[in-house]
Design a protein around this motif. Structure first.
Motif, PDB file in Angstrom:
ATOM      1  N   ARG A   1       0.817  -1.229   0.000  1.00 54.68           N
ATOM      2  CA  ARG A   1       0.000   0.000   0.000  1.00 54.68           C
ATOM      3  C   ARG A   1       0.846   1.274   0.000  1.00 54.68           C
ATOM      4  O   ARG A   1       0.509   2.237  -0.686  1.00 54.68           O
ATOM      5  N   ARG A   2       1.911   1.297   0.741  1.00 49.86           N
ATOM      6  CA  ARG A   2       2.722   2.515   0.844  1.00 49.86           C
ATOM      7  C   ARG A   2       3.435   2.858  -0.464  1.00 49.86           C
ATOM      8  O   ARG A   2       3.855   3.986  -0.660  1.00 49.86           O
ATOM      9  N   GLN A   3       3.594   1.879  -1.356  1.00 47.52           N
ATOM     10  CA  GLN A   3       4.258   2.118  -2.633  1.00 47.52           C
ATOM     11  C   GLN A   3       3.290   2.470  -3.760  1.00 47.52           C
ATOM     12  O   GLN A   3       3.715   2.870  -4.836  1.00 47.52           O
ATOM     13  N   ARG A   4       2.004   2.332  -3.532  1.00 49.63           N
ATOM     14  CA  ARG A   4       1.013   2.563  -4.574  1.00 49.63           C
ATOM     15  C   ARG A   4       0.868   4.061  -4.871  1.00 49.63           C
ATOM     16  O   ARG A   4       0.564   4.838  -3.971  1.00 49.63           O
ATOM     17  N   PRO A   5       1.050   4.454  -6.132  1.00 48.70           N
ATOM     18  CA  PRO A   5       0.885   5.875  -6.469  1.00 48.70           C
ATOM     19  C   PRO A   5      -0.584   6.296  -6.504  1.00 48.70           C
ATOM     20  O   PRO A   5      -0.885   7.487  -6.447  1.00 48.70           O
ATOM     21  N   VAL A   6      -1.508   5.334  -6.602  1.00 46.40           N
ATOM     22  CA  VAL A   6      -2.945   5.605  -6.594  1.00 46.40           C
ATOM     23  C   VAL A   6      -3.643   4.452  -5.874  1.00 46.40           C
ATOM     24  O   VAL A   6      -3.061   3.395  -5.670  1.00 46.40           O
ATOM     25  N   ASP A   7      -4.911   4.677  -5.536  1.00 49.59           N
ATOM     26  CA  ASP A   7      -5.716   3.616  -4.956  1.00 49.59           C
ATOM     27  C   ASP A   7      -6.342   2.823  -6.103  1.00 49.59           C
ATOM     28  O   ASP A   7      -7.179   3.361  -6.831  1.00 49.59           O
ATOM     29  N   PRO A   8      -5.954   1.567  -6.294  1.00 52.53           N
ATOM     30  CA  PRO A   8      -6.480   0.807  -7.436  1.00 52.53           C
ATOM     31  C   PRO A   8      -7.981   0.559  -7.364  1.00 52.53           C
ATOM     32  O   PRO A   8      -8.613   0.273  -8.382  1.00 52.53           O
ATOM     33  N   ALA A   9      -8.565   0.694  -6.201  1.00 50.48           N
ATOM     34  CA  ALA A   9     -10.010   0.471  -6.073  1.00 50.48           C
ATOM     35  C   ALA A   9     -10.818   1.628  -6.659  1.00 50.48           C
ATOM     36  O   ALA A   9     -11.972   1.451  -7.029  1.00 50.48           O
ATOM     37  N   THR A  10     -10.200   2.805  -6.752  1.00 56.62           N
ATOM     38  CA  THR A  10     -10.952   3.965  -7.228  1.00 56.62           C
ATOM     39  C   THR A  10     -10.368   4.624  -8.473  1.00 56.62           C
ATOM     40  O   THR A  10     -11.099   5.267  -9.226  1.00 56.62           O
ATOM     41  N   PHE A  11      -9.086   4.481  -8.718  1.00 55.71           N
ATOM     42  CA  PHE A  11      -8.457   5.187  -9.832  1.00 55.71           C
ATOM     43  C   PHE A  11      -9.003   4.744 -11.187  1.00 55.71           C
ATOM     44  O   PHE A  11      -9.072   3.549 -11.473  1.00 55.71           O
ATOM     45  N   GLY A  12      -9.393   5.694 -11.996  1.00 58.77           N
ATOM     46  CA  GLY A  12      -9.839   5.417 -13.350  1.00 58.77           C
ATOM     47  C   GLY A  12     -11.211   4.816 -13.454  1.00 58.77           C
ATOM     48  O   GLY A  12     -11.689   4.551 -14.548  1.00 58.77           O
ATOM     49  N   ARG A  13     -11.888   4.615 -12.360  1.00 57.34           N
ATOM     50  CA  ARG A  13     -13.213   3.974 -12.391  1.00 57.34           C
ATOM     51  C   ARG A  13     -14.298   4.948 -12.842  1.00 57.34           C
ATOM     52  O   ARG A  13     -15.363   4.539 -13.211  1.00 57.34           O
ATOM     53  N   ASP A  14     -13.987   6.247 -12.813  1.00 55.07           N
ATOM     54  CA  ASP A  14     -14.987   7.252 -13.213  1.00 55.07           C
ATOM     55  C   ASP A  14     -14.857   7.666 -14.665  1.00 55.07           C
ATOM     56  O   ASP A  14     -15.527   8.575 -15.123  1.00 55.07           O
TER      57      ASP A  14
END
Length: 127
Positions: free
Chosen positions: A113-126
């Motif tokens: 989690r600390r290395q993730r540049p974005v939250d994969p659960a929400t990024f790009g979903r919109d």
């Protein structure tokens, strides 16, 4: 979709992805995009045509290969987890953008989690 259009569209989409970087670890014939040091997209013309190689969930990869003759198992990659997108009439720009984004998110999900540049659960979903 034409060869040059496929390559350019996929590369443009990577520029919009936080933490994405272009590398050439296999020489100038291969463009390799990574996020936090992990590969999520490759491009090459070594096969005689411009191809884009992306990570895909196994069930998604299978469905894509069945629905699109221009999608094949990953060239020189694990055939279960990677797909190759070839230029062709069944490939639409929106599909390419979605596949690049999904490949990126699959790699992000595997990072601490600390290395993730974005939250994969929400990024790009919109989109």
């Amino acid at each position: 979709m034409q060869e040059a259009e496929l390559a350019a569209l996929a590369a443009r989409r990577t520029e919009e992805l936080p933490g994405s970087e272009l590398t050439h670890p296999f020489g100038e014939d291969w463009e390799v995009w990574k996020v936090r040091g992990r590969v999520f997209m490759l491009q090459t013309e070594i096969t005689g045509e411009s191809i884009v190689i992306l990570k895909a969930a196994p069930e998604d990869g299978k469905a894509l290969r069945e629905a699109h003759p221009d999608v094949t198992p990953g060239y020189h990659m694990n055939k279960k987890h990677w797909i190759t997108v070839h230029p062709g009439d069944t490939i639409e720009p929106g599909l390419v953008e979605d596949l690049v984004t999904e490949s990126y998110l699959l790699v992000i999900e595997g990072l601490p989690r600390r290395q993730r540049p974005v939250d994969p659960a929400t990024f790009g979903r919109d989109r």
